[in-house]
Scaffold this motif. Structure first.
Motif, PDB file in Angstrom:
ATOM      1  N   HIS A 141       0.454  12.468 -37.224  1.00 44.55           N
ATOM      2  CA  HIS A 141       0.375  13.726 -37.977  1.00 44.55           C
ATOM      3  C   HIS A 141       1.512  13.796 -38.993  1.00 44.55           C
ATOM      4  O   HIS A 141       2.653  13.458 -38.686  1.00 44.55           O
ATOM      5  CB  HIS A 141       0.457  14.923 -37.017  1.00 44.55           C
ATOM      6  N   PHE A 142       1.204  14.251 -40.207  1.00 40.68           N
ATOM      7  CA  PHE A 142       2.241  14.373 -41.240  1.00 40.68           C
ATOM      8  C   PHE A 142       1.951  15.569 -42.133  1.00 40.68           C
ATOM      9  O   PHE A 142       0.893  16.204 -42.038  1.00 40.68           O
ATOM     10  CB  PHE A 142       2.352  13.072 -42.050  1.00 40.68           C
ATOM     11  N   GLY A 143       2.930  15.885 -43.005  1.00 44.92           N
ATOM     12  CA  GLY A 143       2.782  17.013 -43.920  1.00 44.92           C
ATOM     13  C   GLY A 143       3.058  16.578 -45.345  1.00 44.92           C
ATOM     14  O   GLY A 143       3.161  15.377 -45.629  1.00 44.92           O
ATOM     15  N   SER A 144       3.208  17.540 -46.245  1.00 42.89           N
ATOM     16  CA  SER A 144       3.368  17.166 -47.660  1.00 42.89           C
ATOM     17  C   SER A 144       4.825  17.163 -48.137  1.00 42.89           C
ATOM     18  O   SER A 144       5.120  16.621 -49.198  1.00 42.89           O
ATOM     19  CB  SER A 144       2.563  18.118 -48.551  1.00 42.89           C
ATOM     20  N   ILE A 145       5.736  17.741 -47.355  1.00 40.81           N
ATOM     21  CA  ILE A 145       7.120  17.857 -47.823  1.00 40.81           C
ATOM     22  C   ILE A 145       7.768  16.471 -47.993  1.00 40.81           C
ATOM     23  O   ILE A 145       8.554  16.255 -48.909  1.00 40.81           O
ATOM     24  CB  ILE A 145       7.967  18.732 -46.857  1.00 40.81           C
ATOM     25  N   THR A 146       7.395  15.531 -47.119  1.00 43.61           N
ATOM     26  CA  THR A 146       7.970  14.185 -47.247  1.00 43.61           C
ATOM     27  C   THR A 146       7.240  13.358 -48.312  1.00 43.61           C
ATOM     28  O   THR A 146       7.544  12.178 -48.490  1.00 43.61           O
ATOM     29  CB  THR A 146       7.968  13.432 -45.897  1.00 43.61           C
ATOM     30  N   ASP A 188       1.631  21.682 -60.931  1.00 39.07           N
ATOM     31  CA  ASP A 188       0.731  20.529 -61.059  1.00 39.07           C
ATOM     32  C   ASP A 188       1.206  19.368 -60.192  1.00 39.07           C
ATOM     33  O   ASP A 188       0.398  18.684 -59.553  1.00 39.07           O
ATOM     34  CB  ASP A 188       0.644  20.073 -62.525  1.00 39.07           C
ATOM     35  N   ALA A 189       2.520  19.163 -60.156  1.00 42.36           N
ATOM     36  CA  ALA A 189       3.073  18.096 -59.313  1.00 42.36           C
ATOM     37  C   ALA A 189       2.772  18.399 -57.847  1.00 42.36           C
ATOM     38  O   ALA A 189       2.443  17.499 -57.058  1.00 42.36           O
ATOM     39  CB  ALA A 189       4.572  17.973 -59.535  1.00 42.36           C
ATOM     40  N   ALA A 190       2.873  19.671 -57.468  1.00 48.46           N
ATOM     41  CA  ALA A 190       2.585  20.063 -56.083  1.00 48.46           C
ATOM     42  C   ALA A 190       1.127  19.756 -55.747  1.00 48.46           C
ATOM     43  O   ALA A 190       0.821  19.169 -54.704  1.00 48.46           O
ATOM     44  CB  ALA A 190       2.872  21.549 -55.883  1.00 48.46           C
ATOM     45  N   ARG A 191       0.226  20.137 -56.648  1.00 47.30           N
ATOM     46  CA  ARG A 191      -1.205  19.904 -56.412  1.00 47.30           C
ATOM     47  C   ARG A 191      -1.493  18.405 -56.256  1.00 47.30           C
ATOM     48  O   ARG A 191      -2.163  17.977 -55.327  1.00 47.30           O
ATOM     49  CB  ARG A 191      -2.007  20.474 -57.578  1.00 47.30           C
ATOM     50  N   GLU A 192      -0.912  17.630 -57.159  1.00 49.21           N
ATOM     51  CA  GLU A 192      -1.152  16.186 -57.142  1.00 49.21           C
ATOM     52  C   GLU A 192      -0.577  15.554 -55.869  1.00 49.21           C
ATOM     53  O   GLU A 192      -1.220  14.741 -55.215  1.00 49.21           O
ATOM     54  CB  GLU A 192      -0.501  15.573 -58.382  1.00 49.21           C
ATOM     55  N   GLY A 193       0.652  15.955 -55.533  1.00 43.26           N
ATOM     56  CA  GLY A 193       1.315  15.395 -54.345  1.00 43.26           C
ATOM     57  C   GLY A 193       0.598  15.796 -53.064  1.00 43.26           C
ATOM     58  O   GLY A 193       0.416  14.975 -52.155  1.00 43.26           O
ATOM     59  N   MET A 194       0.197  17.047 -52.985  1.00 48.32           N
ATOM     60  CA  MET A 194      -0.500  17.508 -51.775  1.00 48.32           C
ATOM     61  C   MET A 194      -1.848  16.808 -51.639  1.00 48.32           C
ATOM     62  O   MET A 194      -2.289  16.502 -50.533  1.00 48.32           O
ATOM     63  CB  MET A 194      -0.690  19.029 -51.826  1.00 48.32           C
ATOM     64  N   ARG A 195      -2.490  16.545 -52.763  1.00 50.59           N
ATOM     65  CA  ARG A 195      -3.784  15.855 -52.728  1.00 50.59           C
ATOM     66  C   ARG A 195      -3.638  14.387 -52.298  1.00 50.59           C
ATOM     67  O   ARG A 195      -4.546  13.824 -51.694  1.00 50.59           O
ATOM     68  CB  ARG A 195      -4.470  15.910 -54.096  1.00 50.59           C
ATOM     69  N   LEU A 196      -2.489  13.772 -52.624  1.00 46.03           N
ATOM     70  CA  LEU A 196      -2.276  12.365 -52.266  1.00 46.03           C
ATOM     71  C   LEU A 196      -2.496  12.124 -50.770  1.00 46.03           C
ATOM     72  O   LEU A 196      -3.139  11.152 -50.364  1.00 46.03           O
ATOM     73  CB  LEU A 196      -0.848  11.953 -52.678  1.00 46.03           C
ATOM     74  N   ALA A 229       8.589   5.997 -47.483  1.00 48.12           N
ATOM     75  CA  ALA A 229       8.613   5.827 -46.023  1.00 48.12           C
ATOM     76  C   ALA A 229       7.359   6.439 -45.407  1.00 48.12           C
ATOM     77  O   ALA A 229       6.746   5.859 -44.496  1.00 48.12           O
ATOM     78  CB  ALA A 229       9.871   6.470 -45.439  1.00 48.12           C
ATOM     79  N   THR A 230       6.955   7.600 -45.917  1.00 47.46           N
ATOM     80  CA  THR A 230       5.756   8.272 -45.394  1.00 47.46           C
ATOM     81  C   THR A 230       4.507   7.450 -45.692  1.00 47.46           C
ATOM     82  O   THR A 230       3.659   7.241 -44.809  1.00 47.46           O
ATOM     83  CB  THR A 230       5.629   9.682 -46.018  1.00 47.46           C
ATOM     84  N   LEU A 231       4.415   6.954 -46.920  1.00 45.61           N
ATOM     85  CA  LEU A 231       3.234   6.163 -47.288  1.00 45.61           C
ATOM     86  C   LEU A 231       3.184   4.862 -46.476  1.00 45.61           C
ATOM     87  O   LEU A 231       2.113   4.418 -46.053  1.00 45.61           O
ATOM     88  CB  LEU A 231       3.223   5.879 -48.797  1.00 45.61           C
ATOM     89  N   GLY A 232       4.361   4.278 -46.224  1.00 45.94           N
ATOM     90  CA  GLY A 232       4.420   3.061 -45.401  1.00 45.94           C
ATOM     91  C   GLY A 232       3.948   3.345 -43.981  1.00 45.94           C
ATOM     92  O   GLY A 232       3.185   2.565 -43.389  1.00 45.94           O
ATOM     93  N   LEU A 281      16.269  11.318 -47.458  1.00 49.95           N
ATOM     94  CA  LEU A 281      16.820   9.959 -47.655  1.00 49.95           C
ATOM     95  C   LEU A 281      16.298   8.935 -46.660  1.00 49.95           C
ATOM     96  O   LEU A 281      16.787   7.812 -46.618  1.00 49.95           O
ATOM     97  CB  LEU A 281      18.353  10.013 -47.576  1.00 49.95           C
ATOM     98  N   LEU A 282      15.318   9.317 -45.867  1.00 49.98           N
ATOM     99  CA  LEU A 282      14.716   8.365 -44.940  1.00 49.98           C
ATOM    100  C   LEU A 282      14.027   7.262 -45.751  1.00 49.98           C
ATOM    101  O   LEU A 282      13.191   7.555 -46.607  1.00 49.98           O
ATOM    102  CB  LEU A 282      13.692   9.091 -44.056  1.00 49.98           C
ATOM    103  N   ARG A 283      14.425   6.009 -45.473  1.00 51.74           N
ATOM    104  CA  ARG A 283      13.875   4.883 -46.237  1.00 51.74           C
ATOM    105  C   ARG A 283      12.808   4.161 -45.422  1.00 51.74           C
ATOM    106  O   ARG A 283      12.828   4.229 -44.193  1.00 51.74           O
ATOM    107  CB  ARG A 283      14.986   3.900 -46.601  1.00 51.74           C
ATOM    108  N   PRO A 284      11.914   3.432 -46.114  1.00 50.70           N
ATOM    109  CA  PRO A 284      10.855   2.732 -45.369  1.00 50.70           C
ATOM    110  C   PRO A 284      11.419   1.868 -44.236  1.00 50.70           C
ATOM    111  O   PRO A 284      10.888   1.879 -43.130  1.00 50.70           O
ATOM    112  CB  PRO A 284      10.169   1.889 -46.443  1.00 50.70           C
ATOM    113  N   GLY A 285      12.524   1.176 -44.505  1.00 50.03           N
ATOM    114  CA  GLY A 285      13.076   0.282 -43.489  1.00 50.03           C
ATOM    115  C   GLY A 285      13.731   1.010 -42.310  1.00 50.03           C
ATOM    116  O   GLY A 285      14.053   0.402 -41.285  1.00 50.03           O
ATOM    117  N   ASP A 286      13.940   2.323 -42.450  1.00 45.78           N
ATOM    118  CA  ASP A 286      14.588   3.090 -41.375  1.00 45.78           C
ATOM    119  C   ASP A 286      13.628   3.441 -40.249  1.00 45.78           C
ATOM    120  O   ASP A 286      14.047   3.876 -39.181  1.00 45.78           O
ATOM    121  CB  ASP A 286      15.124   4.432 -41.908  1.00 45.78           C
ATOM    122  N   LEU A 287      12.328   3.319 -40.527  1.00 50.53           N
ATOM    123  CA  LEU A 287      11.341   3.776 -39.545  1.00 50.53           C
ATOM    124  C   LEU A 287      11.025   2.681 -38.528  1.00 50.53           C
ATOM    125  O   LEU A 287      10.718   1.555 -38.914  1.00 50.53           O
ATOM    126  CB  LEU A 287      10.042   4.161 -40.259  1.00 50.53           C
TER     127      LEU A 287
END
Ligand code: ADP
Length: 314
Positions: A131-136, A175-183, A145-148, A113-119
């Motif tokens: 450094h980041f991972g794919s779970i977020t 397929d969603a996992a592959r696409e999301g991890m590739r993002l 929030a991660t993309l921001g 539930l972390l929102r872009p404005g919370d960071l």
């Protein structure tokens, strides 16, 4: 200058016995978890400044996790406590067939539930690495929030490091996992995948198939066999692992990432490529030592311990 890690921070409840599914386990041991948080702690143990951005619940587990990071010297000014959802929990056991059995409590959990404005993105100013991972990247709002944060890190010219850890059960489907991890690959200069993740993402042992415009260095970790590095210059380096008595490999990949980032910080963003053999050797040592003690955070080695292993190996 330090490393800022963004991601999930949770409690793993690890079954006290092996050979049973989670539902049949008689009890569980509490262990702090979350790959990016492990990286932050591993870097602190190696003597670097590190910070963690994320969200836990405003509950006893969330405050326990905050205390663990703080005690390790990780900067937690960017850790938030949610009143809306609980700290994420994962119950884990090793079944008789050697497969891990998981039950996740995230419907949703505070990290999601972390929102872009919370960071507090200004925490990224003047830092060296993000450094980041794919779970977020799985679901909103934490995905936005991660993309921001990634866009902000790009605008501040931080070196971006990505470990697209595979947790298939958390995605709607493969397929969603592959696409999301590739993002995440579109943003990172430094990418670390395990051999299994590489196979999952490319259908083969084909590291260069992951290459994106942003990619500078791709690392494939291969468990006891060590790791391979593929650099944008065309350079390829393969370094075997250290022989240790492994008892639990949890956190080895995160420890390896910390060892790798240590090498890049030590040798410099523009000059590290020539030192890749040395850097992989060091990162393999950090990973190997982490397998010799149960759990992730308890097993992350201090710098002296890594240097000792390297000295004793000659
Ligand atoms: P992950 O933990 O992400 O699945 P790996 O299993 O490839 O990744 O482990 C990461 C790194 O940790 C390896 O590249 C290696 O350096 C070290 N490592 C892991 N398992 C062992 C082992 N059994 N013996 C020695 N080193 C290991």
């Amino acid at each position: 200058m330090s490393v800022v890690c963004l991601g999930e921070l949770l409690i793993d409840f690890v079954s006290l016995e092996t050979g049973v599914g989670v539902g049949d386990a008689s009890g569980f041991q509490k262990a702090p978890g979350g790959a990016p948080a492990n990286v932050a702690v591993a870097l602190a143990r190696l003597g670097h400044e590190s910070a963690f951005l994320g969200q836990v619940g405003d509950d006893p587990f969330g405050h326990y996790l905050a205390g663990v990071l703080e005690q390790e010297g990780v900067d937690i000014r960017g850790l938030r406590f949610s009143a809306e959802a609980r700290t994420a929990l994962a119950f884990v056991s090793l079944r008789a067939d050697g497969e891990r059995s998981f039950v996740f409590y995230r419907h949703p959990s505070a990290d999601m539930l972390l929102r872009p404005g919370d960071l507090s993105l200004d925490l990224l100013d003047q830092q060296a690495i993000f450094h980041f991972g794919s779970i977020t990247l799985i679901a909103n709002p934490v995905r936005s929030a991660t993309l921001g944060a990634l866009q902000y890190a790009q605008s501040r010219d931080l070196l971006i490091s990505y470990d697209p850890n595979l947790r298939l059960a958390l995605w709607p489907d493969a397929d969603a996992a592959r696409e999301g991890m590739r993002l995440g690959l579109n943003y990172a200069q430094i990418v670390k995948v395990s051999a299994e993740e590489l196979e999952f993402l490319t259908g083969a042992d084909h590291p260069r198939a992951l290459w994106q415009d942003a990619t500078e260095l791709l690392i494939v970790t291969r468990g006891a066999e060590g790791a391979s590095a593929y650099h944008k210059s065309g350079l390829e380096v393969h370094i075997p692992g250290h022989a240790v008595e492994a008892v639990d490999t949890t956190g080895a990949g995160d420890a390896f990432v910390a060892g790798l980032l240590h090498g890049i910080l030590t040798h410099g963003r523009t000059d590290y490529a020539a030192k890749l053999p040395e850097i992989l050797y060091f990162a393999n040592a950090v990973g190997a030592l982490t397998t010799t003690i149960r759990g992730a955070i308890p097993a992350l080695p201090p710098r002296e311990r890594v240097e000792q292993l390297i000295r004793s190996a000659g």
